[in-house]
Scaffold this active site. Sequence first.
Site, PDB file in Angstrom:
ATOM      1  N   GLU A  32       0.832  -1.210   0.000  1.00  0.00           N
ATOM      2  CA  GLU A  32       0.000   0.000   0.000  1.00  0.00           C
ATOM      3  C   GLU A  32       0.861   1.252   0.000  1.00  0.00           C
ATOM      4  O   GLU A  32       1.802   1.379   0.797  1.00  0.00           O
ATOM      5  CB  GLU A  32      -0.901  -0.006   1.240  1.00  0.00           C
ATOM      6  N   GLY A 123     -12.109   1.814  -1.701  1.00  0.00           N
ATOM      7  CA  GLY A 123     -10.737   1.325  -1.711  1.00  0.00           C
ATOM      8  C   GLY A 123     -10.536   0.189  -2.682  1.00  0.00           C
ATOM      9  O   GLY A 123      -9.536  -0.536  -2.604  1.00  0.00           O
ATOM     10  N   LEU A 124     -11.468   0.008  -3.615  1.00  0.00           N
ATOM     11  CA  LEU A 124     -11.416  -1.089  -4.585  1.00  0.00           C
ATOM     12  C   LEU A 124     -11.281  -0.585  -6.008  1.00  0.00           C
ATOM     13  O   LEU A 124     -11.594  -1.287  -6.967  1.00  0.00           O
ATOM     14  CB  LEU A 124     -12.659  -1.974  -4.435  1.00  0.00           C
ATOM     15  N   ASP A 171      -3.502   0.811  -9.601  1.00  0.00           N
ATOM     16  CA  ASP A 171      -4.928   0.598  -9.816  1.00  0.00           C
ATOM     17  C   ASP A 171      -5.275   0.389 -11.286  1.00  0.00           C
ATOM     18  O   ASP A 171      -5.963  -0.572 -11.631  1.00  0.00           O
ATOM     19  CB  ASP A 171      -5.731   1.755  -9.225  1.00  0.00           C
TER      20      ASP A 171
END
Length: 376
Positions: A32, A123-124, A171
Amino acid sequence: MKRGVTPSFQDLYGHPPETIVQAPGRVNLIGEHTDYNGGFVLPMAIPQQTHVELRKREDRRVRAFSLNTGQRGEILEYELGQEDRRKRWIDYLQGVTYVLRRAGHALTGFEVRIHSEVPLGSGLSSSASLDVSLLRALRQAFSLPLDDVQIALLGQQVEVDFVGAPVGVMDPMAASIAGVGVALFLDTREMRFERVPLPPGVDLIVINSGVAHNHSAGDYRVRRAECERAAELLGVKQLRDLTEADLPRAEKLPDPLGRRVRHIVTENARVLATVEALRKADLPTLGTLFYASHDSQRLDYEVSVPEIDLLVDLGRADPDVYGARLTGGGFGGSVVMLAREGAGAAVAARIARRYADQSGQRPAILLPQAPVSRQA
């Protein structure tokens, strides 16, 4: 259009779409805030997707409708070449056409209908899923010479250069090339990647806390700026260049810069250890790494919130959970957990119930996925 009826593409525009594509959201297993520091990440796709239907026009007008805005029947419009940030969902679409035109790709106007199953602010990577699905639709409709990695890099440019969210490349890479049930081990500096299957004996759980976050808001920007300042003071291009041997020197930096460095350095090491544990199907070690990652995000990087900590603590207390951690950029969002094989659905249900009772929030279980009816 009747009230309460979900409008189809035909209802909206008077003809059927020519192009229909999808792109998934992602859950990050570990790694992260390392991507914008040139480090390692380990995301995987989730079943929830963003669906895009599109039809070309002969003029330069873009007309767009999203089922996820909560405003029935509202079609937003703009002209190609006149993209102007409005701080609304259409900025992502405007950003897509902006970066494509900047890269020299020829477009005409088009009509688009969007429906996403990825919860916003969870958060996806709902925004990366949207960017990639739109780019895929335009690639197909206009025969653009773009591969999947180029799609991901353009998706990052949409967020950074137009929307104003200083995100890393993880992402959009996950939305563009990752798969369900297979982790994507990505070196974000070298852009090298490898697919690593999840081992047998484990169920993956993803629970949305109900606390939304926003990457274009201030806290995320502050963390990135802190990392850049720390790298400058330590004389390196990116924090990826540091190892654990550099931590004593880093910890002499003004607080909180030393703690930010410690998270990035140790998180990179945890990603590498997690990949090895996956290959060995070492579930106890995976769980230990998950909890260590969460503690580092909570204490050193300070991106967790009490509701997320509660979900993780409920995981710690559950005998069927190997490990749990905050996933995504933080300040809300979701947790990812590893549970004993066959127990995932029951574990998720009881943890979500206990969390709701103690927090007053309304959690949503994203994995294991319950059957859903698609509205696309």
